[in-house]
Design an enzyme around this catalytic site. Structure first.
Site, short mmCIF file in Angstrom:
data_model
loop_
_atom_site.label_atom_id
_atom_site.label_comp_id
_atom_site.label_asym_id
_atom_site.label_seq_id
_atom_site.Cartn_x
_atom_site.Cartn_y
_atom_site.Cartn_z
N HIS A 411 0.84 -1.19 0.00
CA HIS A 411 0.00 0.00 0.00
C HIS A 411 0.88 1.24 0.00
CE1 HIS A 411 -3.56 -2.27 2.12
NE2 HIS A 411 -3.49 -2.55 0.83
N GLU A 499 10.67 1.02 7.99
CA GLU A 499 11.88 1.47 7.30
C GLU A 499 12.42 2.62 8.16
OE1 GLU A 499 13.08 2.68 2.80
OE2 GLU A 499 11.52 3.84 3.77
N GLU A 505 17.73 0.63 -0.56
CA GLU A 505 17.26 1.21 -1.82
C GLU A 505 18.13 2.38 -2.29
OE1 GLU A 505 13.25 2.51 -1.05
OE2 GLU A 505 13.88 4.12 0.26
#
Ligand code: NOJ
Ligand code: CA
Length: 700
Positions: A411, A499, A505
């Site tokens: 989501h 996170e 990332e």
């Protein structure tokens, strides 16, 4: 008789006098930690001083300013109450199987013309917690405009910090003396899409410091509920940190609460060395026990793979049509051929997960909205119950079930929170209908309602609402871009991870995370709770699908393995692509074997920003796992295998940096060897620059 009552009367006067002007001390159970509290004689301002083994650590003022009231001065100290507690509790999952909660407490009951405020202190053997309580009183609401709490350090310690950004914690850490704190260089950081830093001296909590004598000090927050997050404003000249609450959309109001209420805990963790900080369970202890009633067996620590890294390295896209300019999916979009979340690709990941024993497959980019989300700051972008036409969710639910794998829902809200709240119930029902019980949420972008911040009270309430609502639906939660955690996983153990820091990332599309980054995270951000860091990248140079990509992971492959042990989380991703793992199945074996739930953890060596070695005991087995990581410097360690069980023989599989390994020049070689070991033996570990070592000890 008369004589005695006179004596009693004078004693009462002394008590009352002491109560108004005196000082009170509170010692931890072992007396190593001492807090002295009092009111300044002239202005009636509450203050504290803290010492550790007789050495002063921190001191400062306490209290709040409110919009139409002042809870910082002119107090009368009405009463003091004390108490103590010594209990053991068992977390649903964690680094250890049981936790001792042992403290002494003292509460100052204060009153001034604005009303009543109590300050509740707890002294533990490894630090303190204090919080403000506004009891039931004629004043029905307090609109806080400023928290005056101070933490004045007694010398110029080395500090590890990130800037006090209202919207992001995805920053690289700075190491410097308190006197040198200045976040101006962070202005140059362009890879964080949403950042808001208003003052050059603003820093976040937790902030971790090391004194010259080796004492480690952390200023942190615990149990952040219905309040603005605690950041700090550094005064480098006076070595002082002052509370800096994140504002709300309403001018001058930081937090607004109805009486009776209390603030979150302000905590100071203390340890003689870096390892002691990692052993501390103080933040968890300051949180409320689990609020989820009944059976908890649906809450499961887990490992997962997913359609995720392939978008970050430009193999595929989240959106269906390769366009970011459509206003909605209904704009007759044509498939670009690069969409990652297709039925066929998801089946490939499900097969891979099933073959290698992973619990879940995360699928990002499955739903409508990705054609028009990034940087738009608008509501009603994502639809959490509508899949793209090339994602056959019914078929995939069936297929995942057949293979014994769970699809993990994604989501991404683009921080359009009202839209998410409106859809939440339907979205969770949709998940259940399709056999899913874990969700990854995301809050990329500026917050809607406009004027609110990621770390403000309104959003803090939202994150907790999501934790409650998912718990009610027996759904596990992983939140990206929320406020950094403060130990609420004790209260909501379905909230497996966040996170809330700079994750892997960044290595895919920015200057990335320096080799020291993962040696700092456990001592700062991770103190509040587990992180979904997403380790396990084998293809270190990320130009596999895009020759122009210069970015890379700043570690060796062996270090990527070690992170599964050193970065504790009950939710760990094997983040690389299946095809990259297929090429190195011997190395991949460690990721398959390493568990995500532990009954014990031992820090074997630690120096913040330099290196870290941890051994952990797999819950319910005799097996142990070890991870050792270093920064940009190569290091050799000698570790004693004291943690193993006496009398047992273990097969140790050692995954170490191979000959010539170096994070920048040669990140790939991993040497794998097997030896038999017993308790008490010494083992020498050789870590390359930016390298690591991972070991499984399987009891025979
Ligand atoms: C940022 C998250 O951290 C990342 O994991 C995710 O893939 C993107 N947002 C898209 O939602
Ligand atoms: Ca992120």
């Amino acid at each position: 008789m008369k004589k005695y009552s006179f004596l009693l009367f004078s004693l009462m006067c002394v008590a009352a006098l002491q109560a108004q002007n005196g000082l009170r001390s509170l010692y931890s159970p072992d007396k190593s930690v001492k807090i002295v509290v009092g009111l300044s004689p002239k202005s009636g301002e509450p203050f504290y001083t803290l010492s550790y083994y007789g050495k002063p650590i921190s001191n400062g003022k306490l209290g709040f300013k409110a919009v139409d009231a002042d809870f910082s001065q002119n107090f009368i100290w009405k009463q003091t109450t004390t108490g103590a507690s010594d209990q053991v509790w068992k977390p649903v999952w964690g680094e250890v199987a049981s936790i001792r909660d042992n403290y002494k407490e003292l509460t100052m009951h204060l009153e001034n013309s604005s009303g009543k405020m109590n300050i509740h202190f707890r002294a533990y053997n490894n630090g303190i917690g204090f919080r403000y309580e506004f009891p039931d009183q004629p004043r029905k609401e307090v609109a806080i405009s400023d928290e005056v709490t101070e933490f004045t350090m007694t010398s110029d310690h080395t500090a590890w910090w990130i800037p006090g950004d209202y919207d992001s914690n995805e920053h690289v850490y700075t190491t410097c003396k308190i006197s040198a704190i200045d976040n101006t260089p962070y202005e140059k950081e362009t890879s964080i899409s949403t950042k808001h830093i208003v003052d050059r001296y603003a820093v976040q909590t937790p902030i971790t410091m090391r004194a010259a004598n080796g004492t480690h000090i952390v200023i942190a927050e615990a149990a952040l509920v219905d309040f603005a997050a605690l950041h700090l404003m550094a005064d480098p000249k006076d070595l002082r940190f002052k509370a800096n609450l994140i504002p709300s959309a309403v001018p001058n109001i930081k937090s607004i609460n109805k009486t009776p209420f209390h603030s979150p805990w302000r905590a100071i963790l203390l340890a003689k060395n870096a390892a002691g900080i990692l052993n501390s369970k103080l933040i968890l202890n300051l949180n409320e026990p689990c609020k989820i009633e009944g059976d908890l067996s649906w809450i499961k620590p887990q490992k997962y793979v997913g359609i995720w890294w392939e978008m970050h390295v430009n193999k595929s896209t989240w959106d269906y049509a390769g366009s970011q300019s459509a206003v909605s999916f209904q704009d007759n979009l044509k498939p670009s051929g690069k969409h990652g979340a297709t039925t066929a690709n998801t089946k490939k990941y499900i097969d891979f997960a099933a073959k290698h024993g992973f619990d879940g497959v995360l699928v990002e980019g499955w739903n409508l909205g990705w054609e028009n989300w990034f940087g738009k700051w608008k509501d009603e972008v994502f639809d959490f119950t509508k899949a793209y036409p090339d994602y056959d969710i019914d078929e995939l639910s069936r297929y995942a079930k057949e293979k014994g794998v769970k699809i993990i829902m994604h989501h991404e809200t683009s921080a359009a929170v009202p839209s998410y709240e409106r859809q939440m119930d339907d979205a969770y029902a949709f998940m259940k209908k399709h056999g899913m019980n874990s969700v990854k949420t995301g809050y990329v972008g500026r917050i809607i309602p406009r004027g609110e911040w990621h770390d403000g009270q309104w959003m803090v309430n939202h994150y907790v609402r999501v934790a409650e609502r998912t718990a009610r639906n027996q759904i596990m939660l992983d939140a990206h871009e929320p406020v950094r955690p403060s130990g609420l996983q004790r209260t909501w153990p379905n909230w497996l991870a966040c996170e809330a820091a700079r994750g892997q990332e960044f290595n895919a599309w920015s200057a990335g995370n320096p080799p020291e980054h993962e040696t700092i995270l456990p001592f700062t951000r991770l103190l509040g709770g587990p992180m979904d860091y997403t380790p396990g990248i084998f293809q270190i140079e990320v130009n596999q699908f895009d020759p122009n990509k210069k970015e890379r992971v700043h570690s060796t492959v062996a270090k990527q393995l070690a992170l599964y042990v050193t970065l504790y989380s009950p939710l760990q991703m094997a983040a690389d692509l299946p095809e990259n793992y297929e090429k190195r199945l011997d190395v991949f074996q460690f990721i398959k074997d390493v568990p995500v739930d532990w009954s014990d953890s031992k820090v074997l060596n630690a120096s913040i920003g330099d290196y870290l070695t941890i051994a952990r005991h797999q819950k319910g087995t005799q097996n142990w796992f070890l991870g050792s990581i270093t920064d940009e410097n190569a290091r050799n360690f000698n570790v004693k295998l004291d943690f193993l069980q006496a009398g047992k023989v273990y097969e140790a599989t050692i995954y170490e940096d191979g000959v010539g390994a170096d994070w920048l020049k040669n990140p790939y070689p991993v040497n794998i060897r097997k030896i038999q070991v017993r308790k008490g033996q010494n083992l020498s570990l050789q870590l390359a620059a930016g390298g690591g070592c991972a070991i499984s000890f399987i009891a025979k």
